[in-house]
Design a protein around this motif. Structure first.
Motif, PDB file in Angstrom:
ATOM      1  N   ILE A  36       4.446  -1.997   9.503  1.00 26.59           N
ATOM      2  CA  ILE A  36       4.587  -1.431   8.165  1.00 26.59           C
ATOM      3  C   ILE A  36       6.077  -1.344   7.897  1.00 26.59           C
ATOM      4  O   ILE A  36       6.828  -0.804   8.709  1.00 26.59           O
ATOM      5  CB  ILE A  36       3.983  -0.014   8.081  1.00 26.59           C
ATOM      6  CG1 ILE A  36       2.511  -0.027   8.462  1.00 26.59           C
ATOM      7  CG2 ILE A  36       4.174   0.560   6.689  1.00 26.59           C
ATOM      8  CD1 ILE A  36       1.900   1.358   8.577  1.00 26.59           C
ATOM      9  N   THR A  37       6.507  -1.894   6.761  1.00 24.80           N
ATOM     10  CA  THR A  37       7.916  -1.822   6.384  1.00 24.80           C
ATOM     11  C   THR A  37       8.032  -1.256   4.976  1.00 24.80           C
ATOM     12  O   THR A  37       7.146  -1.459   4.143  1.00 24.80           O
ATOM     13  CB  THR A  37       8.585  -3.215   6.431  1.00 24.80           C
ATOM     14  OG1 THR A  37       7.848  -4.108   5.604  1.00 24.80           O
ATOM     15  CG2 THR A  37       8.634  -3.761   7.837  1.00 24.80           C
ATOM     16  N   PRO A  38       9.125  -0.547   4.699  1.00 24.40           N
ATOM     17  CA  PRO A  38       9.305  -0.009   3.343  1.00 24.40           C
ATOM     18  C   PRO A  38       9.611  -1.125   2.351  1.00 24.40           C
ATOM     19  O   PRO A  38      10.164  -2.161   2.721  1.00 24.40           O
ATOM     20  CB  PRO A  38      10.480   0.955   3.481  1.00 24.40           C
ATOM     21  CG  PRO A  38      11.188   0.543   4.723  1.00 24.40           C
ATOM     22  CD  PRO A  38      10.186  -0.155   5.607  1.00 24.40           C
ATOM     23  N   LEU A  39       9.229  -0.907   1.105  1.00 26.12           N
ATOM     24  CA  LEU A  39       9.570  -1.865   0.047  1.00 26.12           C
ATOM     25  C   LEU A  39      11.074  -1.849  -0.195  1.00 26.12           C
ATOM     26  O   LEU A  39      11.755  -0.882   0.166  1.00 26.12           O
ATOM     27  CB  LEU A  39       8.865  -1.493  -1.254  1.00 26.12           C
ATOM     28  CG  LEU A  39       7.414  -1.910  -1.385  1.00 26.12           C
ATOM     29  CD1 LEU A  39       6.819  -1.323  -2.664  1.00 26.12           C
ATOM     30  CD2 LEU A  39       7.265  -3.405  -1.408  1.00 26.12           C
ATOM     31  N   ALA A  40      11.580  -2.883  -0.821  1.00 27.20           N
ATOM     32  CA  ALA A  40      12.998  -2.946  -1.158  1.00 27.20           C
ATOM     33  C   ALA A  40      13.362  -1.783  -2.079  1.00 27.20           C
ATOM     34  O   ALA A  40      12.523  -1.267  -2.818  1.00 27.20           O
ATOM     35  CB  ALA A  40      13.314  -4.273  -1.836  1.00 27.20           C
ATOM     36  N   GLU A  41      14.608  -1.377  -2.042  1.00 27.94           N
ATOM     37  CA  GLU A  41      15.082  -0.260  -2.861  1.00 27.94           C
ATOM     38  C   GLU A  41      14.747  -0.492  -4.326  1.00 27.94           C
ATOM     39  O   GLU A  41      15.045  -1.536  -4.887  1.00 27.94           O
ATOM     40  CB  GLU A  41      16.598  -0.108  -2.703  1.00 27.94           C
ATOM     41  CG  GLU A  41      17.183   1.092  -3.393  1.00 27.94           C
ATOM     42  CD  GLU A  41      16.727   2.411  -2.778  1.00 27.94           C
ATOM     43  OE1 GLU A  41      16.576   3.376  -3.541  1.00 27.94           O
ATOM     44  OE2 GLU A  41      16.518   2.453  -1.567  1.00 27.94           O
ATOM     45  N   GLY A  42      14.109   0.466  -4.936  1.00 28.77           N
ATOM     46  CA  GLY A  42      13.753   0.376  -6.355  1.00 28.77           C
ATOM     47  C   GLY A  42      12.407  -0.265  -6.617  1.00 28.77           C
ATOM     48  O   GLY A  42      11.791  -0.023  -7.635  1.00 28.77           O
ATOM     49  N   ALA A  43      11.925  -1.080  -5.688  1.00 30.20           N
ATOM     50  CA  ALA A  43      10.642  -1.758  -5.904  1.00 30.20           C
ATOM     51  C   ALA A  43       9.479  -0.774  -5.864  1.00 30.20           C
ATOM     52  O   ALA A  43       8.471  -0.974  -6.523  1.00 30.20           O
ATOM     53  CB  ALA A  43      10.439  -2.851  -4.862  1.00 30.20           C
ATOM     54  N   ALA A  44       9.621   0.299  -5.086  1.00 31.98           N
ATOM     55  CA  ALA A  44       8.540   1.276  -4.977  1.00 31.98           C
ATOM     56  C   ALA A  44       8.395   2.107  -6.249  1.00 31.98           C
ATOM     57  O   ALA A  44       7.383   2.756  -6.459  1.00 31.98           O
ATOM     58  CB  ALA A  44       8.787   2.190  -3.786  1.00 31.98           C
ATOM     59  N   LYS A  45       9.383   2.084  -7.118  1.00 34.04           N
ATOM     60  CA  LYS A  45       9.347   2.876  -8.349  1.00 34.04           C
ATOM     61  C   LYS A  45       8.622   2.159  -9.477  1.00 34.04           C
ATOM     62  O   LYS A  45       8.325   2.758 -10.497  1.00 34.04           O
ATOM     63  CB  LYS A  45      10.768   3.215  -8.797  1.00 34.04           C
ATOM     64  CG  LYS A  45      11.499   4.091  -7.809  1.00 34.04           C
ATOM     65  CD  LYS A  45      12.906   4.362  -8.258  1.00 34.04           C
ATOM     66  CE  LYS A  45      13.644   5.158  -7.193  1.00 34.04           C
ATOM     67  NZ  LYS A  45      15.042   5.338  -7.536  1.00 34.04           N
ATOM     68  N   VAL A  46       8.343   0.887  -9.297  1.00 35.36           N
ATOM     69  CA  VAL A  46       7.685   0.105 -10.335  1.00 35.36           C
ATOM     70  C   VAL A  46       6.185   0.060 -10.035  1.00 35.36           C
ATOM     71  O   VAL A  46       5.766  -0.353  -8.966  1.00 35.36           O
ATOM     72  CB  VAL A  46       8.242  -1.336 -10.400  1.00 35.36           C
ATOM     73  CG1 VAL A  46       7.509  -2.155 -11.441  1.00 35.36           C
ATOM     74  CG2 VAL A  46       9.729  -1.300 -10.692  1.00 35.36           C
ATOM     75  N   THR A  47       5.393   0.502 -10.992  1.00 33.51           N
ATOM     76  CA  THR A  47       3.945   0.466 -10.850  1.00 33.51           C
ATOM     77  C   THR A  47       3.398  -0.649 -11.727  1.00 33.51           C
ATOM     78  O   THR A  47       3.731  -0.725 -12.907  1.00 33.51           O
ATOM     79  CB  THR A  47       3.329   1.811 -11.297  1.00 33.51           C
ATOM     80  OG1 THR A  47       3.912   2.854 -10.514  1.00 33.51           O
ATOM     81  CG2 THR A  47       1.831   1.808 -11.124  1.00 33.51           C
ATOM     82  N   PRO A  48       2.554  -1.533 -11.177  1.00 30.68           N
ATOM     83  CA  PRO A  48       2.008  -2.609 -12.008  1.00 30.68           C
ATOM     84  C   PRO A  48       1.114  -2.041 -13.108  1.00 30.68           C
ATOM     85  O   PRO A  48       0.373  -1.091 -12.894  1.00 30.68           O
ATOM     86  CB  PRO A  48       1.200  -3.459 -11.041  1.00 30.68           C
ATOM     87  CG  PRO A  48       1.136  -2.717  -9.776  1.00 30.68           C
ATOM     88  CD  PRO A  48       2.108  -1.592  -9.816  1.00 30.68           C
ATOM     89  N   PHE A  49       1.222  -2.636 -14.287  1.00 32.62           N
ATOM     90  CA  PHE A  49       0.406  -2.217 -15.416  1.00 32.62           C
ATOM     91  C   PHE A  49      -1.024  -2.669 -15.183  1.00 32.62           C
ATOM     92  O   PHE A  49      -1.267  -3.834 -14.875  1.00 32.62           O
ATOM     93  CB  PHE A  49       0.953  -2.841 -16.710  1.00 32.62           C
ATOM     94  CG  PHE A  49       0.284  -2.328 -17.943  1.00 32.62           C
ATOM     95  CD1 PHE A  49       0.564  -1.057 -18.414  1.00 32.62           C
ATOM     96  CD2 PHE A  49      -0.640  -3.096 -18.620  1.00 32.62           C
ATOM     97  CE1 PHE A  49      -0.050  -0.574 -19.556  1.00 32.62           C
ATOM     98  CE2 PHE A  49      -1.267  -2.627 -19.755  1.00 32.62           C
ATOM     99  CZ  PHE A  49      -0.961  -1.355 -20.228  1.00 32.62           C
ATOM    100  N   ASN A  82       0.855  -1.184   0.000  1.00 32.75           N
ATOM    101  CA  ASN A  82       0.000   0.000   0.000  1.00 32.75           C
ATOM    102  C   ASN A  82       0.894   1.238   0.000  1.00 32.75           C
ATOM    103  O   ASN A  82       1.669   1.432   0.937  1.00 32.75           O
ATOM    104  CB  ASN A  82      -0.919   0.004   1.223  1.00 32.75           C
ATOM    105  CG  ASN A  82      -1.874   1.174   1.235  1.00 32.75           C
ATOM    106  OD1 ASN A  82      -2.270   1.673   0.192  1.00 32.75           O
ATOM    107  ND2 ASN A  82      -2.231   1.615   2.425  1.00 32.75           N
ATOM    108  N   GLN A  83       0.815   2.037  -1.053  1.00 33.82           N
ATOM    109  CA  GLN A  83       1.548   3.293  -1.177  1.00 33.82           C
ATOM    110  C   GLN A  83       3.034   3.149  -0.891  1.00 33.82           C
ATOM    111  O   GLN A  83       3.616   3.884  -0.097  1.00 33.82           O
ATOM    112  CB  GLN A  83       0.922   4.351  -0.281  1.00 33.82           C
ATOM    113  CG  GLN A  83      -0.504   4.657  -0.656  1.00 33.82           C
ATOM    114  CD  GLN A  83      -1.155   5.669   0.262  1.00 33.82           C
ATOM    115  OE1 GLN A  83      -0.604   6.044   1.290  1.00 33.82           O
ATOM    116  NE2 GLN A  83      -2.332   6.118  -0.120  1.00 33.82           N
ATOM    117  N   GLY A  84       3.664   2.176  -1.512  1.00 31.56           N
ATOM    118  CA  GLY A  84       5.110   1.999  -1.402  1.00 31.56           C
ATOM    119  C   GLY A  84       5.592   1.349  -0.121  1.00 31.56           C
ATOM    120  O   GLY A  84       6.788   1.360   0.152  1.00 31.56           O
TER     121      GLY A  84
END
Length: 112
Positions: free
Chosen positions: A88-101, A14-16
């Protein structure tokens, strides 16, 4: 024979951030493409040690009888013996930049 109550650990994005919550019920609602989560479980309020992440989740879900999470956001659902700490934990580095199509909903075969 005593019947033990089921407890589920649900992880979703949810929201990165990755949310990990515990609930008494998980199911498929009438809303297509969602997972219904109800009976949210949080730690005891009488605890001396206060976890800020869990307190933030308690505040976010205060007064919520059930919540609906998009199916594509769910990472994992486990049936567990007892509840743990919601977090609540942050996503892995770079994973939050990918948005599912976004994918269109499948249509039933035949007919319009």
């Amino acid at each position: 024979m005593s019947r033990r109550k089921r407890i589920y650990r649900i992880q979703f994005v949810n929201q990165g951030k990755v949310y990990e919550i515990y609930a008494r019920g998980v199911g498929q609602p009438d809303l297509y493409g969602f997972v219904q989560i109800e009976g949210l479980i949080f730690g005891e309020r009488s605890s001396v040690v206060v976890d800020p992440a869990e307190e933030r989740l308690k505040a976010e879900f205060a007064g919520v009888a059930r919540t609906y999470v998009p199916l594509h956001a769910v990472i994992r659902i486990d049936e567990v013996e007892k509840e743990g700490v919601a977090k609540i934990t942050p996503l892995a580095e770079g994973a939050a930049k990918v948005t599912p199509f976004p994918m269109p909903a499948p249509r039933p075969p035949g007919g319009e």
